[in-house]
Enzyme design. Structure first.
Site, PDB file in Angstrom:
ATOM      1  N   HIS A   1      -7.643   7.223 -23.790  1.00 34.51           N
ATOM      2  CA  HIS A   1      -6.664   6.182 -24.150  1.00 34.51           C
ATOM      3  C   HIS A   1      -6.975   4.872 -23.432  1.00 34.51           C
ATOM      4  CE1 HIS A   1      -3.646   8.107 -26.648  1.00 34.51           C
ATOM      5  NE2 HIS A   1      -3.498   9.130 -25.806  1.00 34.51           N
TER       6      HIS A   1
ATOM      7  N   CYS B   1      -0.635  14.376 -29.317  1.00 30.81           N
ATOM      8  CA  CYS B   1      -0.574  13.094 -28.620  1.00 30.81           C
ATOM      9  C   CYS B   1       0.770  12.461 -28.938  1.00 30.81           C
ATOM     10  CB  CYS B   1      -1.707  12.186 -29.113  1.00 30.81           C
ATOM     11  SG  CYS B   1      -1.733  10.569 -28.314  1.00 30.81           S
ATOM     12  N   LEU B   2       1.427  11.921 -27.930  1.00 26.97           N
ATOM     13  CA  LEU B   2       2.721  11.259 -28.167  1.00 26.97           C
ATOM     14  C   LEU B   2       2.561  10.051 -29.092  1.00 26.97           C
ATOM     15  CD1 LEU B   2       4.226  11.542 -24.581  1.00 26.97           C
ATOM     16  CD2 LEU B   2       5.054  12.673 -26.654  1.00 26.97           C
TER      17      LEU B   2
ATOM     18  N   HIS C   1      -8.492  13.455 -22.378  1.00 26.25           N
ATOM     19  CA  HIS C   1      -7.700  12.851 -23.471  1.00 26.25           C
ATOM     20  C   HIS C   1      -7.038  11.545 -22.994  1.00 26.25           C
ATOM     21  CE1 HIS C   1      -4.578  13.282 -26.840  1.00 26.25           C
ATOM     22  NE2 HIS C   1      -4.027  12.385 -26.036  1.00 26.25           N
ATOM     23  N   GLU C   2      -6.439  11.586 -21.797  1.00 26.80           N
ATOM     24  CA  GLU C   2      -5.732  10.397 -21.286  1.00 26.80           C
ATOM     25  C   GLU C   2      -6.706   9.293 -20.889  1.00 26.80           C
ATOM     26  OE1 GLU C   2      -2.750  10.341 -21.962  1.00 26.80           O
ATOM     27  OE2 GLU C   2      -2.436  12.490 -22.231  1.00 26.80           O
TER      28      GLU C   2
ATOM     29  N   GLY D   1       1.145  14.502 -20.910  1.00 28.74           N
ATOM     30  CA  GLY D   1       0.276  13.436 -20.415  1.00 28.74           C
ATOM     31  C   GLY D   1       0.610  12.124 -21.097  1.00 28.74           C
TER      32      GLY D   1
ATOM     33  N   GLN E   1      -0.490   3.614 -23.939  1.00 27.87           N
ATOM     34  CA  GLN E   1       0.467   4.098 -24.950  1.00 27.87           C
ATOM     35  C   GLN E   1       1.828   3.409 -24.853  1.00 27.87           C
ATOM     36  OE1 GLN E   1      -0.564   8.355 -23.788  1.00 27.87           O
ATOM     37  NE2 GLN E   1       0.082   8.604 -25.904  1.00 27.87           N
TER      38      GLN E   1
HETATM   39  C1  QAP Z   1      -2.203  15.048 -24.393  1.00 29.27           C
HETATM   40  O1  QAP Z   1      -0.052  15.083 -25.314  1.00 29.27           O
HETATM   41  C2  QAP Z   1      -2.709  16.443 -24.548  1.00 29.27           C
HETATM   42  O2  QAP Z   1       3.084  15.507 -31.701  1.00 29.27           O
HETATM   43  C3  QAP Z   1      -0.729  14.948 -24.100  1.00 29.27           C
HETATM   44  O3  QAP Z   1       5.739  15.496 -31.883  1.00 29.27           O
HETATM   45  C4  QAP Z   1      -2.170  17.314 -25.455  1.00 29.27           C
HETATM   46  O4  QAP Z   1       1.906  15.311 -24.304  1.00 29.27           O
HETATM   47  C5  QAP Z   1      -3.741  16.849 -23.783  1.00 29.27           C
HETATM   48  C6  QAP Z   1       3.888  15.565 -28.159  1.00 29.27           C
HETATM   49  C7  QAP Z   1      -2.657  18.593 -25.580  1.00 29.27           C
HETATM   50  C8  QAP Z   1      -4.207  18.135 -23.880  1.00 29.27           C
HETATM   51  C9  QAP Z   1      -3.674  19.014 -24.766  1.00 29.27           C
HETATM   52  C10 QAP Z   1       3.165  15.540 -29.327  1.00 29.27           C
HETATM   53  C11 QAP Z   1       5.268  15.571 -28.251  1.00 29.27           C
HETATM   54  C12 QAP Z   1       3.239  15.550 -26.842  1.00 29.27           C
HETATM   55  C13 QAP Z   1       3.791  15.525 -30.565  1.00 29.27           C
HETATM   56  C14 QAP Z   1       1.293  15.270 -25.341  1.00 29.27           C
HETATM   57  C15 QAP Z   1       5.179  15.521 -30.643  1.00 29.27           C
HETATM   58  C16 QAP Z   1       5.923  15.547 -29.478  1.00 29.27           C
HETATM   59  C17 QAP Z   1       1.912  15.371 -26.662  1.00 29.27           C
HETATM   60 CO    CO Z   2      -2.527  10.894 -26.237  1.00 31.90          CO
END
Ligand code: QAP
Ligand code: CO
Length: 169
Positions: free
Chosen positions: A138, A92-93, A134-135, A46, A51
């Site tokens: 943001h 989270c990215l 979550h998004e 996401g 971001q």
């Molecule tokens: C949000 O998050 C989310 O730490 C999206 O080193 C996450 O795509 C919603 C990511 C989980 C619901 C459940 C995170 C990639 C990606 C990191 C992501 C990383 C590399 C996170």
């Molecule tokens: Co995020």
């Protein structure tokens, strides 16, 4: 298409409140394409426009195993359908390398515009429901670390600040 630079916590620009999209035009579709390319490259499930330092209410999500279900949400509105809570270890990215459990409602209704400017509604449960909440946070300048204790959040902030200093980011 282009891979965009992702802002990282505690960048103050992640606290901006995004503006509603008034017209879904080619520039918004270009942004959406670039956001998908950036998210798939990361890889992530996401990404909110906030971001990538674009303060418009646009979110892209793909929680499928094989990147086959791209979802676009423009001006998303979320209603809680079932207050039953669901714990999920979120990442989270914009907070790379950190994953913590967050509790949110498990069943929501989301109404948004798609990439053609048409209104649609879905009623997701589980991971997709978590991800859209979550998004959408943001877009209001909110991060999952805001749900953690002050101690956990400041530990994450210090570690990321140290990494940013070393990388001169
Ligand atoms: C949000 O998050 C989310 O730490 C999206 O080193 C996450 O795509 C919603 C990511 C989980 C619901 C459940 C995170 C990639 C990606 C990191 C992501 C990383 C590399 C996170
Ligand atoms: Co995020």
């Amino acid at each position: 298409m282009a891979i965009l630079k992702i802002l990282e916590f505690p960048d103050p620009r992640l606290r901006n409140v995004a503006q509603p999209v008034t017209e879904v035009d080619d520039s918004i579709r270009q942004l959406i394409d670039d956001m998908f390319e950036t998210m798939y490259d990361a890889p992530g499930v996401g990404l909110a426009a906030t971001q990538v330092n674009v303060h418009k209410r646009v979110v892209v999500i793909d929680t499928s195993e094989d990147k086959s279900e791209p979802l676009v949400f423009i001006n998303p509105k979320i209603e809680i359908l079932d207050e039953t809570l669901f714990d999920y270890e979120e990442g989270c990215l914009s907070v790379p390398g950190f994953y913590e459990e967050v509790t949110r409602p498990r069943h929501v209704r989301v109404t948004a515009l798609n990439r053609n400017g048409e209104t649609f509604t879905i009623e997701p449960e589980g991971l997709l429901a978590v991800c859209i909440q979550h998004e959408a946070d943001h877009l209001d300048g909110k991060l999952f670390v805001d749900y953690l204790s002050n101690m956990k959040r400041s530990r994450i902030r210090k570690k990321l600040e140290k990494q940013h200093k070393l990388a001169e980011k």
